[in-house]
Scaffold this active site. Structure first.
Site, PDB file in Angstrom:
ATOM      1  N   LYS A 129       0.854  -1.188   0.000  1.00 41.98           N
ATOM      2  CA  LYS A 129       0.000   0.000   0.000  1.00 41.98           C
ATOM      3  C   LYS A 129       0.894   1.243   0.000  1.00 41.98           C
ATOM      4  O   LYS A 129       1.960   1.235   0.629  1.00 41.98           O
ATOM      5  CB  LYS A 129      -0.857  -0.041   1.273  1.00 41.98           C
ATOM      6  CG  LYS A 129      -1.880   1.066   1.414  1.00 41.98           C
ATOM      7  CD  LYS A 129      -2.708   0.867   2.695  1.00 41.98           C
ATOM      8  CE  LYS A 129      -3.859   1.853   2.782  1.00 41.98           C
ATOM      9  NZ  LYS A 129      -4.686   1.632   3.989  1.00 41.98           N
ATOM     10  N   LEU A 178      -7.106   8.413   3.362  1.00 41.17           N
ATOM     11  CA  LEU A 178      -7.186   7.019   3.852  1.00 41.17           C
ATOM     12  C   LEU A 178      -8.432   6.757   4.682  1.00 41.17           C
ATOM     13  O   LEU A 178      -8.651   5.619   5.106  1.00 41.17           O
ATOM     14  CB  LEU A 178      -5.987   6.635   4.738  1.00 41.17           C
ATOM     15  CG  LEU A 178      -4.591   6.802   4.204  1.00 41.17           C
ATOM     16  CD1 LEU A 178      -3.596   6.308   5.262  1.00 41.17           C
ATOM     17  CD2 LEU A 178      -4.395   6.031   2.918  1.00 41.17           C
ATOM     18  N   SER A 204      -9.479   1.549   2.780  1.00 43.75           N
ATOM     19  CA  SER A 204      -8.528   2.350   2.045  1.00 43.75           C
ATOM     20  C   SER A 204      -7.432   1.534   1.370  1.00 43.75           C
ATOM     21  O   SER A 204      -6.772   2.050   0.478  1.00 43.75           O
ATOM     22  CB  SER A 204      -7.905   3.374   2.986  1.00 43.75           C
ATOM     23  OG  SER A 204      -7.104   2.753   3.968  1.00 43.75           O
ATOM     24  N   ILE A 225      -7.598   1.140  10.144  1.00 42.45           N
ATOM     25  CA  ILE A 225      -7.986   1.873  11.357  1.00 42.45           C
ATOM     26  C   ILE A 225      -9.502   1.907  11.496  1.00 42.45           C
ATOM     27  O   ILE A 225     -10.033   2.372  12.502  1.00 42.45           O
ATOM     28  CB  ILE A 225      -7.395   3.299  11.377  1.00 42.45           C
ATOM     29  CG1 ILE A 225      -7.495   3.932  12.774  1.00 42.45           C
ATOM     30  CG2 ILE A 225      -8.081   4.190  10.345  1.00 42.45           C
ATOM     31  CD1 ILE A 225      -6.820   5.271  12.919  1.00 42.45           C
ATOM     32  N   GLY A 227     -11.435  -0.555   9.080  1.00 40.47           N
ATOM     33  CA  GLY A 227     -11.896  -1.520   8.086  1.00 40.47           C
ATOM     34  C   GLY A 227     -11.030  -1.594   6.839  1.00 40.47           C
ATOM     35  O   GLY A 227     -11.313  -2.370   5.915  1.00 40.47           O
ATOM     36  N   SER A 228      -9.950  -0.830   6.801  1.00 40.48           N
ATOM     37  CA  SER A 228      -9.217  -0.623   5.545  1.00 40.48           C
ATOM     38  C   SER A 228      -8.437  -1.823   5.013  1.00 40.48           C
ATOM     39  O   SER A 228      -8.035  -1.822   3.857  1.00 40.48           O
ATOM     40  CB  SER A 228      -8.279   0.575   5.695  1.00 40.48           C
ATOM     41  OG  SER A 228      -9.023   1.768   5.718  1.00 40.48           O
TER      42      SER A 228
END
Lengths: 547, 547
Positions: A129, A178, A204, A225, A227-228
């Site tokens: 990422k 994000l 994100s 933080i 669900g990303s």
């Protein structure tokens, strides 16, 4: 020589496109909604390269460790497939095949001389990422203002993955800030879902979701933080783990709201199987990350914890489950997904009992206040520095008028959080006392929808309350929305306005075929046990290794 | 019916005095500076009671578990000695022998019926700092305004100690605010050192230091955010452990600046031996505190980690040491104490190498800013609520004019902290790389002085930087100041103004006989290894069990 934000973004897009070698360029973009089948038909990957990219990371590292495959072959295969991914899905913020192949050559030479791998990930490409820093590259994280700054330090996780033998070749796209679960920014625009371009890839870590879902890589590194990691895993029919804070090293990564510690963002892998997630975790923990990053707890991989679960499989696990958190009722494909998991587990002798979600509305509101605790000062600073506008998805969430909370208000928030977390543990213990046995995990939705239509992601609570609790959570792919069985509810009594909006947006026709997942939730720092349970659920569902 | 703060304090003092049975009252207070010998001469404790209180907790729990002693005998013995302690040292904010004896009777009855102990601490009295809540009692924490509020909840640690079989009989004094290392408040005044009333008992767990130093208890529970377990341990010739944050449960305890999470206060035991500290840790961890308090890491006692150290003893440990942190040079007794430890270790085949304290001045300033991050709003609120004045020791530290830092400034502080912590880990690794072996721990002063004269505690940096790093630290008693060898330095070149003040206050005559200690510092969450090293150092020094 000042340029507008549009010029800076256009320049970056051009540079990303230029990084794709001519021979890997798609001459005519396909018109189909799904591009999953494209690589096989593209003529760009050889049969061997197709086979490599359709393998598993666990298989590849074995072959690489035995000299049956060379890292250069593997790396070229994934670079090609990642190049297709970017052209079809718009998922890369950095693509650097030359550096990757050079790194692969070095590893092959090492193997030639020493007849052994450098580490457990020897020669395996891993996708990152665009929060992770790699020396010499940009980490824009989707902010136009951050373009043109080249990293001189490396994220600790990158250093340790490199020591373990991993190869880096791409950094994938994220939403501006994000802080949303779709992937849109003003640099490259929107990233889409490889199964259907009309669906979101999630966010994100959405660039990772699309890239790994397309098999442009087999293991991707995301962060979470709210669900990303889990949302893009769910939307791309992948496994993903949100470890508890302190399990994996986050040091020296870029971030929005850097330094915010009330709820920590965590880093973790996304992959096509629980086994590949485990490969990642054991490899990183083998490098003793707690000796580098002060926030990492000195916990090596505890095989004994995994064995506790395995030893219970014959007599039966004890699991809780909920289909609705009391705030927003998930769409029919998702509630059916939970029921599928529950009935499958029961059929195989496991005890699966209802779990009453404890004050999830409170938890959802509290973490919302935490995200907003600086009145969006930090993210607005990064947005405004270039003059770019906020993306539509974040606009409504930014609330500068609310202002910052002050230090004593923050301490009150901390106490509320701690009390809520400890009360949740009380409920867990009470459940165990009432049933006279250990509660091994809880099964729950991770989003109220299957892979969602663009611009419709509205409710983060299924994911974010778990962040507030800092519980370990593993996403398991379950099934696909099916218009023939997942009919629109006619008798729904709304739980809230948001619930009514979400329900109204369900359309069996447009969701047909969209991935559905659940999350398996364990107590804090229970990665070994929770992953073992996730793997067993995947096995029982027939999804142990996804396509 | 409103009363002044002076009346409220006087009422509390009277209630504490009334809690002491007539037959345990001292008729004529001794005039000697030291009261260590008083219990034997008092006529209040029987020979058996003297023998019980002069034993070790580890011995007592064995005898209690085998029915060789009854809990009532043991409890009465410590209640008597604690009663003397309060009359001589002024160390209790709560004293409740009746409740304790009732609890002991229940345990004796349980043993009678079941022929086994309820847990590893069966029948053992444990002394509590007045931050821990016991149902039905007050937790004033030295604030007049908090008097008259009776607890309806119990601190998690109290609940778990109770489950393990511990008995509670007293809650000991603290300085107003807890933020200083001497023990003075406007309720009962000053607590003094049992070895010499002209020396401080330390703080903020100073009531515990005096009580355990006097053997009014064998294990006391303190807390530490800047030295508050370690300083009173050092000043009373005790062992004490500051575990890393997350090892022991702090939930539902009272605190100043409650909810402040940038640097966590931690809870830990103080005792006469490392073995008794271990008894406490293993007993609490055996209750699985992570199932009650969300901040506790799921780490049972790792015997294998202790064994790593034990297995190295024959070939030799590798230790670092420093005598001076570069900010304030300790007094001659303390630098001699460090040298004694170093030479003793070397004599026994251990490798002891200089450690360069890394930016301790920076660390000391940073944690000072953290303590002050709300502009003292919280502590001033608690002080002002009753109209009582600030104690002199805290007055200079309160700085309301500085105001609160804001959310983004706090996040910057968090980043500075994280970077500093991780850089310190880099130094630790570099040391290991340079020497080709693991660095097992670092030996250092814990204060710049031996047990200090009242109102002269000025420099917290030896303790507080370790809090900022969240390293595990165990205090080991070493020796006593000796005017014949610890001469005043004539050639000292001052490191700072503070250093000059501290040096000037050294007086060989008045410090003669004052306890001197070191701290043994291990990385975060290294309690098993660090305690094993502390025990070995104590053994080599001949202090394995202190008087």
């Amino acid at each position: 020589m000042t340029s507008t934000w549009e010029e800076k973004a256009a320049d970056k897009r051009a540079r990303i496109n230029d990084s794709i070698p001519k021979e890997w360029r798609i001459q005519k973009l396909p018109t189909e909604d799904s591009v999953l089948e494209y690589p096989a038909k593209s003529g760009i990957l050889s049969n061997e390269e197709l086979s490599i990219t359709q393998s598993s990371a666990s298989d590849l590292v074995k072959k690489l460790a035995h000299g049956e495959l060379k890292s250069v072959e593997v790396t070229v295969a994934f670079c090609k497939r990642a190049a297709l991914a970017h052209q079809l899905l718009n998922c890369c913020l950095e693509f650097f095949p030359e550096l990757a192949i050079a790194q692969a050559k070095e590893l092959d030479e090492y193997f030639e001389v020493h007849k052994k791998p450098v580490g457990p990930l020897h020669g395996l490409p891993i996708s990152l990422k665009d929060q992770l820093r790699v020396k010499g590259l940009e980490t824009s994280m989707g902010y136009v203002a951050w373009l043109g700054k080249y990293d001189t330090t490396e994220s600790t996780l990158v250093t340790l993955l490199r020591k373990a033998g991993a190869i880096f070749y791409t950094k994938t796209s994220v939403p501006q800030t994000l802080m949303v679960c779709e992937t849109v920014n003003n640099i490259i625009g929107r990233t889409v879902n490889p199964r259907n371009k009309n669906w979101s890839c999630g966010g994100s870590s959405g660039g990772e979701g699309a890239m790994i879902g397309f098999r442009g890589g087999l293991i991707g590194v995301g962060t979470d933080i709210g669900g990303s990691i889990r949302v893009p895993s769910a939307f791309n029919f992948l496994y993903g783990i949100r470890p508890s804070h302190g399990r994996l090293p986050y040091a020296k990564m870029a971030n929005s709201m850097e330094g915010q510690e009330t709820v920590h963002s965590v880093v973790g892998p996304m992959a096509h199987s629980a086994a590949d997630l485990k490969l990642f975790l054991t490899s990183v923990l083998g490098e003793e990350p707690w000796k580098y990053d002060s926030k990492v707890v000195p916990l090596p991989w505890r095989q004994s914890e995994e064995e506790v679960i395995k030893s219970k499989l014959s007599s039966g696990l004890t699991l809780g489950y909920y289909s609705c958190d009391g705030v927003v009722l998930p769409h029919p494909p998702v509630t059916r997904g939970v029921e599928m998991v529950v009935s499958t587990l029961k059929k195989h002798g496991h005890q699966v009992l209802p779990w009453l979600p404890y004050k999830h509305d409170f938890g959802h509101d509290l973490i919302g206040d935490i995200y907003a605790s600086d009145g969006s000062t930090d993210v607005l600073k990064s947005i405004n520095a270039s003059g770019e506008p906020s993306i539509p998805n974040i606009k409504d969430l930014l609330n500068p008028d609310k202002g910052k909370i002050d230090m004593n208000q923050l301490w009150d928030v901390h106490l509320k959080k701690w009390n809520y977390q400890s009360e949740y543990l009380d409920k867990w213990r009470e459940f165990e006392e009432n049933h006279g046995r250990e509660l091994d995990a809880i099964i729950a939705p991770i989003t109220p929808t299957a892979a969602i239509r663009h611009n419709q992601f509205r409710y983060y609570g299924y994911a974010s309350v778990i962040n507030l609790l800092d519980f370990t959570s593993v996403v398991v792919p379950v099934t696909f929305a099916d218009k023939s069985v997942d009919l629109k509810r006619s008798d729904h009594r709304q739980l809230s306005e948001l619930d009514a909006t979400v329900q109204a947006e369900y359309d069996p026709e447009v969701y047909h075929g969209a991935p559905v997942a659940v999350q398996v939730i364990g107590r804090r720092l229970s990665e070994e046990r929770t992953l073992a349970i996730a793997e067993e659920i995947g096995r029982l569902l027939g999804n142990i290794q996804t396509l």
